[in-house]
Structure formats: C-alpha cells, structure tokens
Design a protein around this motif. Structure first.
Motif, PDB file in Angstrom:
ATOM      1  N   ALA A   1      39.816   6.369  11.642  1.00 47.69           N
ATOM      2  CA  ALA A   1      38.442   6.147  11.180  1.00 47.69           C
ATOM      3  C   ALA A   1      37.440   6.896  12.059  1.00 47.69           C
ATOM      4  O   ALA A   1      36.481   7.474  11.547  1.00 47.69           O
ATOM      5  CB  ALA A   1      38.124   4.655  11.181  1.00 47.69           C
ATOM      6  N   GLY A   2      37.642   6.889  13.364  1.00 48.95           N
ATOM      7  CA  GLY A   2      36.747   7.624  14.262  1.00 48.95           C
ATOM      8  C   GLY A   2      36.789   9.118  14.005  1.00 48.95           C
ATOM      9  O   GLY A   2      35.753   9.793  13.989  1.00 48.95           O
ATOM     10  N   TRP A   3      37.979   9.643  13.779  1.00 49.63           N
ATOM     11  CA  TRP A   3      38.113  11.073  13.494  1.00 49.63           C
ATOM     12  C   TRP A   3      37.458  11.421  12.160  1.00 49.63           C
ATOM     13  O   TRP A   3      36.727  12.412  12.060  1.00 49.63           O
ATOM     14  CB  TRP A   3      39.589  11.465  13.466  1.00 49.63           C
ATOM     15  N   LEU A   4      37.713  10.604  11.131  1.00 49.24           N
ATOM     16  CA  LEU A   4      37.104  10.851   9.817  1.00 49.24           C
ATOM     17  C   LEU A   4      35.579  10.776   9.888  1.00 49.24           C
ATOM     18  O   LEU A   4      34.886  11.623   9.317  1.00 49.24           O
ATOM     19  CB  LEU A   4      37.615   9.842   8.787  1.00 49.24           C
ATOM     20  N   ALA A   5      35.056   9.779  10.582  1.00 48.17           N
ATOM     21  CA  ALA A   5      33.603   9.636  10.690  1.00 48.17           C
ATOM     22  C   ALA A   5      33.004  10.812  11.449  1.00 48.17           C
ATOM     23  O   ALA A   5      31.956  11.336  11.064  1.00 48.17           O
ATOM     24  CB  ALA A   5      33.248   8.329  11.391  1.00 48.17           C
ATOM     25  N   GLY A   6      33.661  11.244  12.512  1.00 47.68           N
ATOM     26  CA  GLY A   6      33.179  12.410  13.260  1.00 47.68           C
ATOM     27  C   GLY A   6      33.169  13.661  12.401  1.00 47.68           C
ATOM     28  O   GLY A   6      32.249  14.470  12.466  1.00 47.68           O
ATOM     29  N   THR A   7      34.190  13.810  11.563  1.00 46.05           N
ATOM     30  CA  THR A   7      34.258  14.958  10.664  1.00 46.05           C
ATOM     31  C   THR A   7      33.186  14.870   9.583  1.00 46.05           C
ATOM     32  O   THR A   7      32.522  15.863   9.276  1.00 46.05           O
ATOM     33  CB  THR A   7      35.658  15.029  10.017  1.00 46.05           C
ATOM     34  N   LEU A   8      32.996  13.687   9.010  1.00 45.88           N
ATOM     35  CA  LEU A   8      31.990  13.506   7.963  1.00 45.88           C
ATOM     36  C   LEU A   8      30.576  13.702   8.486  1.00 45.88           C
ATOM     37  O   LEU A   8      29.712  14.215   7.776  1.00 45.88           O
ATOM     38  CB  LEU A   8      32.104  12.114   7.347  1.00 45.88           C
ATOM     39  N   MET A   9      30.327  13.281   9.703  1.00 43.82           N
ATOM     40  CA  MET A   9      28.981  13.355  10.279  1.00 43.82           C
ATOM     41  C   MET A   9      28.750  14.675  11.018  1.00 43.82           C
ATOM     42  O   MET A   9      27.799  14.814  11.752  1.00 43.82           O
ATOM     43  CB  MET A   9      28.746  12.180  11.228  1.00 43.82           C
TER      44      MET A   9
END
Length: 79
Positions: free
Chosen positions: A13-21
C-alpha cells in the motif's frame, strides 16, 4: 503470521500510494510505515463513509487510499 501479512499489505500500500502520488517509493521501511498508518487512516475514512472492503484486495485498497490521503496531507503541510 498475521503480523507478516499486515506488514506486507502495508509495504504494498505504501509503494502504491507513493507511485500514485508521484512521490515514488520510500524504501521498504518507509513504505511499511506509510502503508500501516494509511491502513488505519483508510479504515477510519471508509468507516465514516459506510464502505466495507473485505478480503486481501479490499485491505490493500483501503490501506492504499489511506496512505494516498496521508501523503496528500503531508504534501500540503510541507508547502
């Protein structure tokens, strides 16, 4: 075993959020921290909205949404 799954969901989730943001990844430990805090925040927000997401995919979605909100708020505060 549940702790390992919880940390793995936090890392994803942290990796996905960092990528999305558009912030990129934060390293393994940073992704886990952002994802775990995001999971708590996402669970709170989804609870307020009356949304229930179950299962592994639901947990990842909830944690990712919470982590993205967390990163958005941090970005606003930094400015």
């Amino acid at each position: 075993m549940n702790v390992i799954i919880f940390l793995a969901i936090g890392a994803v989730a942290g990796w996905l959020a960092g990528t999305l943001m558009k912030g990129g990844g934060f390293g393994l430990i940073g992704n886990i921290v952002v994802g775990v805090i995001g999971a708590v925040l996402g669970g709170f927000l989804f609870g307020l909205l009356g949304i229930s997401a179950g299962g592994l995919i639901g947990s990842i979605v909830t944690a990712t949404v919470g982590a993205a909100v967390l990163l958005f708020v941090v970005k606003i505060i930094k400015k």
